[in-house]
Design a protein around this motif. Sequence first.
Motif: not given
Length: 592
Positions: A62-74
């Motif tokens: 599932e998406p994660q918030l990393v350094d102020g940006k949400i990372q979703v499935h590539e």
Amino acid sequence: MTFYSKRDLQFQLFENLRVMELTRHAYFHDHTKEIFNLVLEAADQIAENYLRPLLTEMDRKEPQLVDGKIQVHEGMKGIIRQFGENGWINATFPYEEGGQQLPNTLHMAAGFIFQAANYSASVYPFLTTGAANLIRTFGSRELIEMFTPDMYTGKWQGTMALTEPDAGSSLSDLRTLAVPTEKDGIYKIKGQKIYISCGDHDACENVIHLMLARIQGAPEGVKGISLFVVPQKRVPNGTSNDVLTEGVYHKMGYKGAPIAHLMIGSNDGCEGYLVGEPHKGLSYMFQMMNEARIGVGMNATAIGTAAYHASLAYAKERPQGRKVGEKDPSKPQIPIIQHADVKRMLLFQKSITEGSLALLLYCSKLSDIVHVGEGLEKEEATLLLNFLTPIAKSYPSEMCCLTTSAAVQVLGGAGYTTDFPVEQYYREARIHPIHEGTTGIHGLDLLGRKVPMKEGKALQLFGRELTTTIFHAKEKNELSTYAEKLEKYLGKAQQTTLHLLAKAGNHTEAFLADATLYLEYIGILTIAWQWLKQGITAQEQLEKGTSEHEFYQGKIMCLRYFYEYELVKMDALGKRLLSSEMPTLDMQENWF
């Protein structure tokens, strides 16, 4: 594994709904049945090759918030761009805007295929469709040229940003502030928004929020709400527009699409562009919300459909037990689909999902008529669509929570494991009674607004449509019993509605106390109507001696099931709605 029935979708569109009738309108005149089938086949290929393979993976990662940006499935970056490059995002828009003038009915049917394949992946592009449609409908030429081209290509994501921490469904209480600047039409925006679907992610270059806010000094309540385009990054230079992602919500299902918590203007650096006129934002936003409500019903139906087909496949393959009365343990076990109770659970799923799909495609056809029709046809389609929208959103949403549960039950212990997809469908179905207005809100909308709307004209149109179907069904001996049953329940519903309306003037709280039950009550009646329509179509084919006897016989059997198992539930609901007992009003807070 099959996740929807191509044959049923063909039946729904071309036989039962007669979607080709739309091509008599100039806007759709260029389209043929061949073109419509190519659209459906293209949707099937994308769903099968790109969306379906990521169904489980997107649920687990599932998406994660990393350094102020949400990372979703590539995989989402490629999927979104493909939707853009293939023209799905603006397919229903005019040729001069780069669209294909595709009927919304076909667009919704394609969406059904995508959603059944992978609900999370399907939402990204169609959120952009809704947001872009607001800009192109109500925005200035400058705003349209500034924002929509990159939204259509999938380069930019579109969202609907309404909800705030202390103003969920109560939009009159929202507090996001818009302060005029020296630049015409540009405002400083400050506030926060929560539960924003695809509100931030790394599969696009910019996020364009269609955001509700209150201009400084505006009237209180809904009359003071305006609509703004608020980009995450400023256009055209791409610098930050002070729209910061505070968090990402982790959900029980629908995990592949991010739901963001946004802080707007924390550093007094957020600029928003006014859409249309001040203080008319909510009326504008309702265009997107009403479109989205039909879409939510379709989402639920698609997930329920995928769960049904998964449980059907399992039931055909899984051997267990023997026929009731068979005592010889040396006899081979039988597939569980041969057990009456398993057939009941499968019939329940099939009758709800295919009945709901019929209603949603019917509503989509009404929306096409509203768009391109004229005169009385347009007026009546508008009224009927307004009346049916809360039903089309809520009935599938609530019932597909139950059908996906039945799918898990068919699989037994296996259904409760992550080795099979039905547990994921069960979790993903649960969001839909909440999305785009809770069931309770839609109950209030149906009984409090839509039933008395224009002195009951929409309700009368609804009754007229049912009566027409009943008349045609009575002409067929095989369906006359069901026509008479629907006629009886329509009469009961009309009497119950009049009884409730009598309370409206002198006891509003009692009038609306059971609005959610009324919504369920009318929802059952509506799906029974849709099944009688399907029954007429199926019976006509059977009378012709079709080679697809089993398919059409399955339709007739679902009609029988719905009338025997579901329509009769109106009796208990009707009894409750006619009762003078009001425990929900009499109960005191401190007695809980």
